[in-house]
Write an enzyme that holds these catalytic residues in place. Sequence first.
Site, PDB file in Angstrom:
ATOM      1  N   CYS A   1      13.198  10.499   7.893  1.00  0.00           N
ATOM      2  CA  CYS A   1      13.081  10.019   9.273  1.00  0.00           C
ATOM      3  C   CYS A   1      14.392  10.147  10.033  1.00  0.00           C
ATOM      4  O   CYS A   1      14.394  10.286  11.239  1.00  0.00           O
ATOM      5  CB  CYS A   1      12.591   8.581   9.293  1.00  0.00           C
TER       6      CYS A   1
ATOM      7  N   LYS B   1       0.858  -1.195   0.000  1.00  0.00           N
ATOM      8  CA  LYS B   1       0.000   0.000   0.000  1.00  0.00           C
ATOM      9  C   LYS B   1       0.886   1.234   0.000  1.00  0.00           C
ATOM     10  O   LYS B   1       1.499   1.595   0.993  1.00  0.00           O
ATOM     11  CB  LYS B   1      -0.926   0.076   1.220  1.00  0.00           C
TER      12      LYS B   1
ATOM     13  N   GLU C   1       9.145   0.942  11.269  1.00  0.00           N
ATOM     14  CA  GLU C   1      10.231   1.932  11.125  1.00  0.00           C
ATOM     15  C   GLU C   1       9.550   3.291  11.150  1.00  0.00           C
ATOM     16  O   GLU C   1       8.755   3.597  10.271  1.00  0.00           O
ATOM     17  CB  GLU C   1      10.984   1.684   9.812  1.00  0.00           C
TER      18      GLU C   1
ATOM     19  N   GLU D   1       9.264  15.639  16.082  1.00  0.00           N
ATOM     20  CA  GLU D   1       9.742  15.488  14.706  1.00  0.00           C
ATOM     21  C   GLU D   1       9.060  16.534  13.817  1.00  0.00           C
ATOM     22  O   GLU D   1       7.838  16.631  13.802  1.00  0.00           O
ATOM     23  CB  GLU D   1       9.417  14.086  14.192  1.00  0.00           C
TER      24      GLU D   1
HETATM   25  P1  NDP Z   1       1.523   8.132   8.303  1.00  0.00           P
HETATM   26  O1  NDP Z   1       2.150   7.365   9.377  1.00  0.00           O
HETATM   27  O2  NDP Z   1       0.173   8.697   8.516  1.00  0.00           O
HETATM   28  O3  NDP Z   1       1.440   7.250   6.965  1.00  0.00           O
HETATM   29  C1  NDP Z   1       2.291   6.186   6.634  1.00  0.00           C
HETATM   30  C2  NDP Z   1       1.502   5.095   5.948  1.00  0.00           C
HETATM   31  O4  NDP Z   1       0.514   4.581   6.838  1.00  0.00           O
HETATM   32  C3  NDP Z   1       0.735   5.594   4.730  1.00  0.00           C
HETATM   33  O5  NDP Z   1       0.670   4.591   3.747  1.00  0.00           O
HETATM   34  C4  NDP Z   1      -0.631   5.865   5.328  1.00  0.00           C
HETATM   35  O6  NDP Z   1      -1.681   5.931   4.408  1.00  0.00           O
HETATM   36  C5  NDP Z   1      -0.792   4.723   6.272  1.00  0.00           C
HETATM   37  N1  NDP Z   1      -1.778   5.019   7.300  1.00  0.00           N
HETATM   38  C6  NDP Z   1      -2.160   6.239   7.774  1.00  0.00           C
HETATM   39  N2  NDP Z   1      -3.122   6.109   8.700  1.00  0.00           N
HETATM   40  C7  NDP Z   1      -3.377   4.781   8.814  1.00  0.00           C
HETATM   41  C8  NDP Z   1      -4.273   4.025   9.604  1.00  0.00           C
HETATM   42  N3  NDP Z   1      -5.123   4.606  10.452  1.00  0.00           N
HETATM   43  N4  NDP Z   1      -4.258   2.687   9.471  1.00  0.00           N
HETATM   44  C9  NDP Z   1      -3.423   2.083   8.596  1.00  0.00           C
HETATM   45  N5  NDP Z   1      -2.567   2.757   7.809  1.00  0.00           N
HETATM   46  C10 NDP Z   1      -2.525   4.094   7.930  1.00  0.00           C
HETATM   47  O7  NDP Z   1       2.488   9.269   7.900  1.00  0.00           O
HETATM   48  P2  NDP Z   1       2.119  10.646   7.187  1.00  0.00           P
HETATM   49  O8  NDP Z   1       2.299  10.368   5.800  1.00  0.00           O
HETATM   50  O9  NDP Z   1       0.809  11.193   7.487  1.00  0.00           O
HETATM   51  O10 NDP Z   1       3.161  11.612   7.854  1.00  0.00           O
HETATM   52  C11 NDP Z   1       2.940  12.118   9.173  1.00  0.00           C
HETATM   53  C12 NDP Z   1       4.240  12.204   9.911  1.00  0.00           C
HETATM   54  O11 NDP Z   1       4.784  10.895  10.035  1.00  0.00           O
HETATM   55  C13 NDP Z   1       5.331  12.968   9.188  1.00  0.00           C
HETATM   56  O12 NDP Z   1       5.200  14.332   9.337  1.00  0.00           O
HETATM   57  C14 NDP Z   1       6.536  12.384   9.850  1.00  0.00           C
HETATM   58  O13 NDP Z   1       6.707  12.975  11.095  1.00  0.00           O
HETATM   59  C15 NDP Z   1       6.186  10.929  10.019  1.00  0.00           C
HETATM   60  N6  NDP Z   1       6.653  10.095   8.908  1.00  0.00           N
HETATM   61  C16 NDP Z   1       7.750   9.329   9.110  1.00  0.00           C
HETATM   62  C17 NDP Z   1       8.267   8.613   8.063  1.00  0.00           C
HETATM   63  C18 NDP Z   1       9.472   7.781   8.225  1.00  0.00           C
HETATM   64  O14 NDP Z   1      10.234   7.660   7.278  1.00  0.00           O
HETATM   65  N7  NDP Z   1       9.669   7.136   9.352  1.00  0.00           N
HETATM   66  C19 NDP Z   1       7.699   8.643   6.721  1.00  0.00           C
HETATM   67  C20 NDP Z   1       6.497   9.424   6.627  1.00  0.00           C
HETATM   68  C21 NDP Z   1       6.024  10.129   7.693  1.00  0.00           C
HETATM   69  P3  NDP Z   1      -2.104   7.392   3.880  1.00  0.00           P
HETATM   70  O15 NDP Z   1      -0.998   7.777   3.000  1.00  0.00           O
HETATM   71  O16 NDP Z   1      -3.371   7.191   3.189  1.00  0.00           O
HETATM   72  O17 NDP Z   1      -2.232   8.281   5.079  1.00  0.00           O
END
Ligand code: NDP
Length: 500
Positions: free
Chosen positions: A301, A190, A266, A397
């Site tokens: 990250c 996904k 992660e 973050e």
């Molecule tokens: P999320 O954690 O919301 O999203 C990561 C993945 O999880 C996406 O595919 C997302 O889908 C999915 N997801 C979101 N909500 C749910 C849920 N309730 N149940 C199952 N899957 C879900 O990250 P964001 O993209 O919103 O970013 C928010 C913050 O997260 C950033 O500002 C940053 O701080 C952190 N982040 C950290 C990352 C890393 O590399 N460790 C990468 C990205 C973000 P969808 O895209 O539809 O929301």
Amino acid sequence: MSLTKAQAQKIASGLKPETRAFIAGSFRDASDGATFATINPATGETLAHVAHSTGSDVDRAVVAARRTFDDGAWSRAAPEGRKAVLLKLADLVREHREELAVLESLDSGKTITDCLHEIGNEVPTFFQWYAELADKSFGKVAPTGEENLALIVKEPAGVVGLVLPWNFPLLMAAWKLAPALAAGCSCIVKPAEQTPLTALRLAELAREAGVPDGALSVLPGLGETTGQAIGRHPDIDIVSFTGSTEVGAYFLRYAGESNLKVIGLEMGGKSPFIVLDDADLNDDLIEHAAMSAFWNGGQNCSANMRQLVDATLVEDFAERVIARAKNFFVGDPLDPETSIGAMVTAEHQDRVMSYIGKGKAEGARLLTGGDAFGPGCFIQPAVFADLTPDMTISREEIFGPVLGILPVKGMDEALQIARDSEYGLHASVFTRDIDRAIHMARRLPCGTVSVNGFSEGNVTTPFGGYRKSGSLSRDNGAEAMDQYLQTKTIWICTSQPGAA
Ligand code: NDP
């Protein structure tokens, strides 16, 4: 490998991205026909309407994945067969790198230079490296008496869900898919809702390379629906997730409330960049300082946003970091001169700007940058001085182009402040004394420590976090493939035909 802006624009104008979900070898609309928009954050333009995969689509993908797993077309194929397919996939990604890189840049706002590097070099390297590992991963024979033979064999773990973030869309797909496919698992990907397009193109290339129908599905969709359906599915054995700590915790809950699937996490970070008093404050160090915070617009990250600099060096350090920050060119991601593209969405741009506002309000001194501008979601890289450990921008973050300098007095204080975080993903340490470097590295509670340079390591080195940055699972290295393999003990009672 590079493209001029005109070449990139020409490729962009010819793109017709696939927008349907890829299930069991073919593309199809969501079961209820629903779609969501994916937007180019550099222009605000809608690139495409993409299938919003439903719970029934997840079911259909899982049924196909399980059928393929059970029939053994991929899971029990000779390892050299999987290796050949994944090597071909690496070649196909290389062949299509320009198209994929432009698509990625449009969908994410990442610079074309970074996209070409990630997709032309790193993504194929991951498929190639795990392809090569597929036929070199052995089980064991345990020590027993002569009356037994105990074989410990490795078997693919089953059906895995790979839930991806938006900051390195295709690279994260490769980080997770390459070891899972090499292990023989059936995979359901996904992509993040902001960046679904390159994963769908990768599915086509995987089919062309020979990944069997059902061994790979790509389900674009939203987190709460598609992501949650994967997390709660009773016939998915493992989920590997990269994203926020908040959503990582949801996956643990989903597993607990469904089938106790294994969850690999992660997540975020608040990584320190530590400059001790004996560090060589040369241009190289300043480049690492700036890149560690601003690379990918800070949407990383492992971003080393907290820069703990010995008080004896801090003035010089700040002056030189400011000069370097002013040299970043923020703008059109398709222009190869651009060093920072757009924030991924307008909402994320607002989130980063609210942190910049909090930094100012809580007394950090903004030395340069920190302005948002448009059209598109751009932010000038910001450098703050005089951070204190308790400020919001020192603890949470930000995930944007913000670098904060905290003066520290000596190694012990640097270590104490660095350790004072709920995260533990990464740290950098700069010193000319190897004993101090090792002392620090051993005591920093994080998955990767880089010394005298900012680096996440490479395909051979495990990557993941301590504390709220991750679970024991790791991406990359042989460890990543081991996560998608389970061990089975075969205990054989041997007959004793008589003393030799
Ligand atoms: P999320 O954690 O919301 O999203 C990561 C993945 O999880 C996406 O595919 C997302 O889908 C999915 N997801 C979101 N909500 C749910 C849920 N309730 N149940 C199952 N899957 C879900 O990250 P964001 O993209 O919103 O970013 C928010 C913050 O997260 C950033 O500002 C940053 O701080 C952190 N982040 C950290 C990352 C890393 O590399 N460790 C990468 C990205 C973000 P969808 O895209 O539809 O929301």
